[in-house]
Design a protein around this motif. Sequence first.
Motif, PDB file in Angstrom:
ATOM      1  N   TYR A 136      -2.757  14.487   3.442  1.00 44.40           N
ATOM      2  CA  TYR A 136      -3.103  13.250   4.122  1.00 44.40           C
ATOM      3  C   TYR A 136      -2.006  12.909   5.128  1.00 44.40           C
ATOM      4  O   TYR A 136      -0.846  13.284   4.946  1.00 44.40           O
ATOM      5  CB  TYR A 136      -3.276  12.119   3.099  1.00 44.40           C
TER       6      TYR A 136
ATOM      7  N   ASP B 121      -5.918  -3.192  -1.629  1.00 48.33           N
ATOM      8  CA  ASP B 121      -4.767  -2.338  -1.353  1.00 48.33           C
ATOM      9  C   ASP B 121      -3.619  -2.639  -2.303  1.00 48.33           C
ATOM     10  O   ASP B 121      -3.437  -3.782  -2.736  1.00 48.33           O
ATOM     11  CB  ASP B 121      -4.284  -2.566   0.085  1.00 48.33           C
ATOM     12  N   GLY B 122      -2.836  -1.628  -2.584  1.00 46.14           N
ATOM     13  CA  GLY B 122      -1.642  -1.812  -3.399  1.00 46.14           C
ATOM     14  C   GLY B 122      -0.780  -0.568  -3.332  1.00 46.14           C
ATOM     15  O   GLY B 122      -1.273   0.522  -3.026  1.00 46.14           O
TER      16      GLY B 122
ATOM     17  N   VAL C 159       4.419  16.363  -1.085  1.00 43.70           N
ATOM     18  CA  VAL C 159       3.228  15.545  -1.357  1.00 43.70           C
ATOM     19  C   VAL C 159       2.505  16.200  -2.530  1.00 43.70           C
ATOM     20  O   VAL C 159       2.081  17.353  -2.426  1.00 43.70           O
ATOM     21  CB  VAL C 159       2.303  15.486  -0.117  1.00 43.70           C
TER      22      VAL C 159
ATOM     23  N   TYR D  94      -8.755  18.276   3.699  1.00 45.96           N
ATOM     24  CA  TYR D  94      -8.802  17.518   4.937  1.00 45.96           C
ATOM     25  C   TYR D  94      -9.304  18.450   6.031  1.00 45.96           C
ATOM     26  O   TYR D  94      -8.964  19.635   6.008  1.00 45.96           O
ATOM     27  CB  TYR D  94      -7.406  16.993   5.250  1.00 45.96           C
TER      28      TYR D  94
ATOM     29  N   ASN E 150       0.850  -1.198   0.000  1.00 46.55           N
ATOM     30  CA  ASN E 150       0.000   0.000   0.000  1.00 46.55           C
ATOM     31  C   ASN E 150       0.884   1.247   0.000  1.00 46.55           C
ATOM     32  O   ASN E 150       2.111   1.146   0.142  1.00 46.55           O
ATOM     33  CB  ASN E 150      -0.961   0.004   1.204  1.00 46.55           C
TER      34      ASN E 150
ATOM     35  N   SER F 198       0.167   4.848  -4.322  1.00 43.43           N
ATOM     36  CA  SER F 198      -0.883   4.020  -3.732  1.00 43.43           C
ATOM     37  C   SER F 198      -1.877   3.646  -4.825  1.00 43.43           C
ATOM     38  O   SER F 198      -2.187   4.472  -5.690  1.00 43.43           O
ATOM     39  CB  SER F 198      -1.623   4.799  -2.638  1.00 43.43           C
TER      40      SER F 198
ATOM     41  N   ALA G 183       0.932   9.510  -4.115  1.00 43.64           N
ATOM     42  CA  ALA G 183      -0.254   8.656  -4.040  1.00 43.64           C
ATOM     43  C   ALA G 183      -1.428   9.231  -4.831  1.00 43.64           C
ATOM     44  O   ALA G 183      -2.279   8.491  -5.310  1.00 43.64           O
ATOM     45  CB  ALA G 183      -0.658   8.455  -2.577  1.00 43.64           C
ATOM     46  N   GLN G 184      -1.465  10.565  -4.970  1.00 40.59           N
ATOM     47  CA  GLN G 184      -2.650  11.185  -5.574  1.00 40.59           C
ATOM     48  C   GLN G 184      -2.426  11.691  -6.996  1.00 40.59           C
ATOM     49  O   GLN G 184      -3.385  12.125  -7.628  1.00 40.59           O
ATOM     50  CB  GLN G 184      -3.113  12.364  -4.696  1.00 40.59           C
TER      51      GLN G 184
ATOM     52  N   LEU H  18       5.848   4.649   1.739  1.00 37.08           N
ATOM     53  CA  LEU H  18       6.539   5.742   2.438  1.00 37.08           C
ATOM     54  C   LEU H  18       7.436   5.199   3.545  1.00 37.08           C
ATOM     55  O   LEU H  18       8.575   5.626   3.711  1.00 37.08           O
ATOM     56  CB  LEU H  18       5.513   6.706   3.046  1.00 37.08           C
TER      57      LEU H  18
ATOM     58  N   ASP I 275       5.708  11.929  -2.160  1.00 35.95           N
ATOM     59  CA  ASP I 275       4.479  11.166  -1.923  1.00 35.95           C
ATOM     60  C   ASP I 275       3.557  11.436  -3.108  1.00 35.95           C
ATOM     61  O   ASP I 275       2.921  12.491  -3.201  1.00 35.95           O
ATOM     62  CB  ASP I 275       3.828  11.592  -0.605  1.00 35.95           C
TER      63      ASP I 275
ATOM     64  N   ALA J 139      -0.356  10.198   6.073  1.00 35.00           N
ATOM     65  CA  ALA J 139       0.547   9.040   6.004  1.00 35.00           C
ATOM     66  C   ALA J 139       2.024   9.393   6.207  1.00 35.00           C
ATOM     67  O   ALA J 139       2.733   8.692   6.935  1.00 35.00           O
ATOM     68  CB  ALA J 139       0.353   8.313   4.667  1.00 35.00           C
TER      69      ALA J 139
HETATM   70  C1  LIG Z   1      -3.832   7.473  -0.096  1.00 30.65           C
HETATM   71  C2  LIG Z   1      -2.634   8.213   0.328  1.00 30.65           C
HETATM   72  C3  LIG Z   1      -1.595   7.586   1.036  1.00 30.65           C
HETATM   73  C4  LIG Z   1      -1.697   6.191   1.578  1.00 30.65           C
HETATM   74  O1  LIG Z   1      -1.964   5.197   0.691  1.00 30.65           O
HETATM   75  P1  LIG Z   1      -2.568   3.801   1.213  1.00 30.65           P
HETATM   76  O2  LIG Z   1      -2.435   2.915   0.043  1.00 30.65           O
HETATM   77  O3  LIG Z   1      -3.975   4.049   1.621  1.00 30.65           O
HETATM   78  O4  LIG Z   1      -1.719   3.351   2.358  1.00 30.65           O
HETATM   79  C5  LIG Z   1      -0.464   8.310   1.305  1.00 30.65           C
HETATM   80  N1  LIG Z   1      -0.360   9.604   0.952  1.00 30.65           N
HETATM   81  C6  LIG Z   1      -1.345  10.244   0.306  1.00 30.65           C
HETATM   82  C7  LIG Z   1      -1.156  11.677  -0.075  1.00 30.65           C
HETATM   83  C8  LIG Z   1      -2.517   9.581  -0.016  1.00 30.65           C
HETATM   84  O5  LIG Z   1      -3.496  10.237  -0.651  1.00 30.65           O
END
Ligand SMILES: *Cc1c(COP(=O)(O)O)cnc(C)c1O
Length: 376
Positions: free
Chosen positions: A83, A195-196, A128, A316, A56, A183, A156-157, A61, A154, A85
Motif C-alpha cells: 500500500y 478512522d483510527g 511493511v 495492488y 489513522n 491502522s 497496519a495489516q 507513519l 508498517d 502510505a
Molecule cells: C491501511 C494501511 C495504511 C493506512 O492506514 P489508514 O488508517 O487508512 O490511514 C498504511 N499502510 C498499510 C500497509 C495499510 O494497509
Amino acid sequence: MMVDLQTQYATIQGEIDDAVHKVMRDCDFINGAKVQEFGESLAAFTGSKHAVCCANGTDALQIALMALDLNKGDELIMPAFCYAAAVEVTAFLGLKAVLVDVDPATYNIDARKIEAAISNKTRAIIPVHLFGQSCDMLPINNICKKNNLIIIEDNAQSLGAVYSFPDGEKKQTGTMGNIGTLSFFPTKNLACYGDGGAMLCNDDKVAAKLKMIASHGQSKKYQHDIIGCNSRLDTLQAAILSVKLPYLNQYAARRQAAAAYYKKGLEGLENEILMPLEAPFSTHVFHQFTMQILHSRREQLKAFLQKEGIPSMVYYPIPLHKQKAYENLVCASGSLKHSDMLCKTVLSLPMHSELENKQMDFIIEKIHAFFGSKII
Ligand SMILES: *Cc1c(COP(=O)(O)O)cnc(C)c1O
C-alpha cells in the motif's frame, strides 16, 4: 462481500452499543478516558511498552517519521509492492523512498536485497508486514544494527501476527523495530467504525515525542515546542476498539480456519494458482487471502467470479515505482521484477472472521469451474 462488518457487529452489538452510549452520555469525545484505556490494553496485548493512539494509520507513519529528526533528502528503504502510505508520507516530508523488491513467495520486502539499497544517506527501513504475516525480521534487525538504521514497521495489516526468532524468542509484528504503526480502518483485522491508528514503541522518550507531535507539538497546553499535527483517536472509536480487542485472537483464528479451508478446497489447481505461503518464521493472521493466478488469466478469472456474484480484489494493481504521484520522488534499488509481476498476478478472495464454509464452498466450486477441473 470482501468483508462482512454487519454480521460481526450483530454478534457484539450489545457491548458496542453500551460502550458508545456511555461515551455519548459522558460527552467524553476528545482524548477521553477510553483513549488512554485502549492504549494501555493495546500495549499489553502486543507486548509493547507504549501505544500512542492517533487518527489513522497514515498519520501514524507520518508522526513516526516526524519523530526521527530526519533531513530533506534522507533516504528510507521500503518495499515496491504494498500500500502507498509509507511512500506517500516519505515524499510528503521531503524524504526519498528507495524501493526494494519483494519476495514473491511471501509478498514482503526481500531482506536479502536490502543491503544493496543502503547509501550514506539511508536513515531508516520501513518493513511493511503485508496481508497478515511478518517480514523476516531477524536479517532486517541485523542489517539495521550493523548500519545504524532505524526501523519503522508498517503493521497496519498484521496486528497479532507473531514472528519467531531462531533462538525461540517470539515477538508480535510492530514491536520488533523502533516504532510500529497500526491502522484501525474498518476493513483491518482490528477495526473501528471510522478512522483510527496507533504507534507502538518501547522507548519512553520516543513515546513522549510521538504523543507530543500528535498533539500540535505541545509539551503542555498552549506551549508548542516542536512542529506537530492534530491527530487524535476519537473516544467513540477507542470505546469500540476496547470492546473488539479481546476478540482479536478469536477473529484471527477464524481467518486462519477460512484460509485453510480455501487452500484445501482449491487443491489440484497447483498449475493454475499459487496459494499464499505461510512462512515458517511467522504466524499468518490473513488480513487478506491473496493468491497468484498463473498464465495471465487473472483478469479473466476476476471477471468470471464477478459474473457469479463473487467479489475479488487486486491488492495492488500498480507498484509504487510506477505511480504517477511519486515518479520523481522514489528510486528503485535493483530490479523490481517481482513487484511488477505480482501486480499482474495477485487476486484476493473474500476474507473475514464471519466467513462461512458454505460461502467458501460456492467460491471454491466456481474457481474449479473456471479452470474446468472436477472437484474430487
Ligand atoms: C491501511 C494501511 C495504511 C493506512 O492506514 P489508514 O488508517 O487508512 O490511514 C498504511 N499502510 C498499510 C500497509 C495499510 O494497509
